[in-house]
Each structure stands twice: as C-alpha cells, then as structure tokens.
Design an enzyme around this catalytic site. Structure first.
Site, PDB file in Angstrom:
ATOM      1  CE  LYS A   2      22.255 -38.636 -80.619  1.00 46.57           C
ATOM      2  NZ  LYS A   2      23.507 -37.993 -80.185  1.00 46.57           N
TER       3      LYS A   2
ATOM      4  NE  ARG B 163      24.655 -28.881 -79.091  1.00 50.65           N
ATOM      5  CZ  ARG B 163      24.596 -30.194 -78.882  1.00 50.65           C
ATOM      6  NH1 ARG B 163      24.069 -30.972 -79.805  1.00 50.65           N
ATOM      7  NH2 ARG B 163      25.048 -30.723 -77.772  1.00 50.65           N
TER       8      ARG B 163
ATOM      9  NE  ARG C  18      20.902 -40.462 -74.584  1.00 51.34           N
ATOM     10  CZ  ARG C  18      20.665 -39.285 -75.129  1.00 51.34           C
ATOM     11  NH1 ARG C  18      19.756 -39.146 -76.040  1.00 51.34           N
ATOM     12  NH2 ARG C  18      21.385 -38.252 -74.776  1.00 51.34           N
TER      13      ARG C  18
ATOM     14  NE  ARG D 237      21.798 -29.534 -75.795  1.00 49.82           N
ATOM     15  CZ  ARG D 237      21.767 -30.760 -76.326  1.00 49.82           C
ATOM     16  NH1 ARG D 237      21.374 -30.913 -77.574  1.00 49.82           N
ATOM     17  NH2 ARG D 237      22.129 -31.811 -75.637  1.00 49.82           N
TER      18      ARG D 237
ATOM     19  NE  ARG E  73      25.173 -34.097 -73.219  1.00 53.43           N
ATOM     20  CZ  ARG E  73      25.234 -33.150 -74.154  1.00 53.43           C
ATOM     21  NH1 ARG E  73      25.793 -31.993 -73.888  1.00 53.43           N
ATOM     22  NH2 ARG E  73      24.734 -33.370 -75.338  1.00 53.43           N
TER      23      ARG E  73
END
Ligand code: AP5
Length: 210
Positions: free
Chosen positions: A13, A127, A88, A155, A166
């Site tokens: 996203k 990432r 969300r 992160r 998550r």
C-alpha cells in the site's frame, strides 16, 4: 475523487500510494506514516501511539480521526486523496463516510491489493525505510540507492512475531471492510500484488481510470 488502498500489512500500500500520488497528482494520506513521524519527533501523539504500534495493535480510533480530518483539510488534498492504512475497521470507515459527506467529497473506489501470507512476511522482514524521505525499499526486490543505503532503517514492528500479530489484526478488523464497501456499492477492485511494483501500479491506474 478519493481512493482507498486496502491490503494486509506488507501488501504494498505504501509503495503504491506514493507512486500513484505522484502519477495522478493526488495527496497520499498514510496514517502509519503520520504516526511514525510523531513517534520519531517524540510528540504527545507519538508517545500515545508507540506502545500500540510496537505491539502490532491498532491505535485508538479517536486519535486517528483527528489526524485524518486535518490531513484531508490541507490544500494539497483538494484534488483527491489516496488513503493508505485508513480506514482500518468498520467504525473508521463509518467516520470517513461522515467526514467526506461533511466536506462534499466522494469516495470513488477501493483498491484491494492481494498478496499471499508467506510473501507478506518475507516482504516485511526485508523492508527498509529512509528516515529522511520516508521512501520504502526492500533489500532484495527494491534495494535503496547506494548513496542512502547506510541510513535506511528497519521498522520496530517488522519483527516476525509482531508481523504475524499484525496479520491477525488485519484479518479480524480490516478485511471485513471489503464486504462493507461492496454492500455500500462503492466500486471495489482487486489487484494481484504478487507481481512487480510497476505492473501493480499500471493496473491500478487503468482501473481507476484517471
Ligand atoms: P501502517 O504503516 O499502515 O502499516 P501496515 O498497514 O501494517 O502496512 P505496511 O506499512 O506494513 O505495508 P504496506 O502495505 O504499506 O507495504 P509496503 O509498501 O511498505 O501501520 C503501522 C501501525 O500503525 C499499525 O500496526 C497501527 O498500530 C498503526 N496504525 C496505522 N494506521 C492506523 C489506523 N488507521 N488505525 C489504527 N492504527 C493505525 O511494502 C512492504 C515491502 O514490500 C517493502 O519493502 C516494499 O519495498 C516491498 N514491496 C512492495 N510492493 C512490492 C512488489 N510488488 N514486489 C516486491 N516487493 C514489494
């Protein structure tokens, strides 16, 4: 026209919303980026959000509503916004409807980026983010340019255990939004996100017809 990008953590996203915002002249509104910036700056909002984010839980809705309203009121969002990471859950979707109504805006489409779960986990563990620009890279699929490779960071919520949590939160709270929008007769498009970044972007551009 405003647009929602929906998808599991790691679906792409953030990557796509940046590319689409630039290509289509729209404003990206990414609640995760706004929250991470507040955490980095140590603001009151950041202090409140950090524990939820590190645990892979959703930050309370009331905190999020204020952020979205103010981002949407900025002049840059007048030509259209791309929501990344918001809404969300159903209460957030209902609130968005209310805010858009009040502002006389319309939600043009919801684009769902579908990616198989094991690929999501690999994407998040590789990432890396540039703290200065917010640009997102991947150590294998989309490596950072050599001049910034030394400053990119991982992160805090990309540890495997947190990533799996998550994903559970996504399935329980966020995925039901697909049927929420289908029932509301907002156009919902699915794109296969397990292809190259460029192919995914081009398909979305074609679908939303701008
Ligand atoms: P947020 O920042 O929104 O995270 P997320 O939804 O979990 O999504 P991610 O940012 O992890 O993934 P993405 O889909 O953007 O993928 P990306 O493009 O980076 O939220 C973080 C936290 O903030 C939440 O857990 C919550 O605590 C809080 N929060 C945020 N919004 C909230 C809200 N509205 N309400 C309550 N709490 C909220 O790509 C992933 C990797 O894959 C990258 O390395 C990228 O380079 C790579 N990649 C992308 N596309 C491809 C491709 N096609 N091929 C190969 N690699 C690719």
């Amino acid at each position: 026209m405003d647009l929602i990008l929906l998808g599991a953590p790691g679906a792409g996203k953030g990557t796509q919303s940046s590319l689409l915002a630039e290509r289509l002249g729209m404003e990206k509104i990414a609640t995760g980026d706004i929250l991470r910036d507040a955490v980095r700056r140590g603001t009151e909002l950041g202090l409140e959000a950090k524990a939820f984010m590190d645990a892979g839980e959703l930050v309370p809705d009331a905190v999020i509503f204020g952020l979205v309203k103010s981002a949407l009121s900025a002049p840059a969002a007048e030509a259209g916004a791309i929501f990344d990471g918001f809404p969300r859950n159903v209460p957030q979707a209902q609130k968005l409807e209310e805010i858009l109504d009040e502002m006389g805006r319309t939600l043009g489409a919801v684009v769902v980026i579908d990616v198989p779960e094991e690929m999501l986990v690999r994407r998040m563990s590789g990432r890396r983010t540039d703290p200065e620009t917010g640009n997102v890279y991947h150590i294998e699929h989309n490596p950072p340019p050599a001049d910034i490779a030394g400053r990119v960071v991982q992160r805090d919520d990309d540890l495997e255990e947190t990533v799996r949590h998550r994903l559970q939160v996504y399935r329980a709270a966020t995925e039901p939004l697909i049927s929420f929008y289908e029932s509301a007769e907002v156009p919902v498009y699915h794109v296969r996100g397990d292809r190259s970044i460029d192919l995914v972007r081009e398909e979305i551009v074609g679908l939303i017809g701008r």
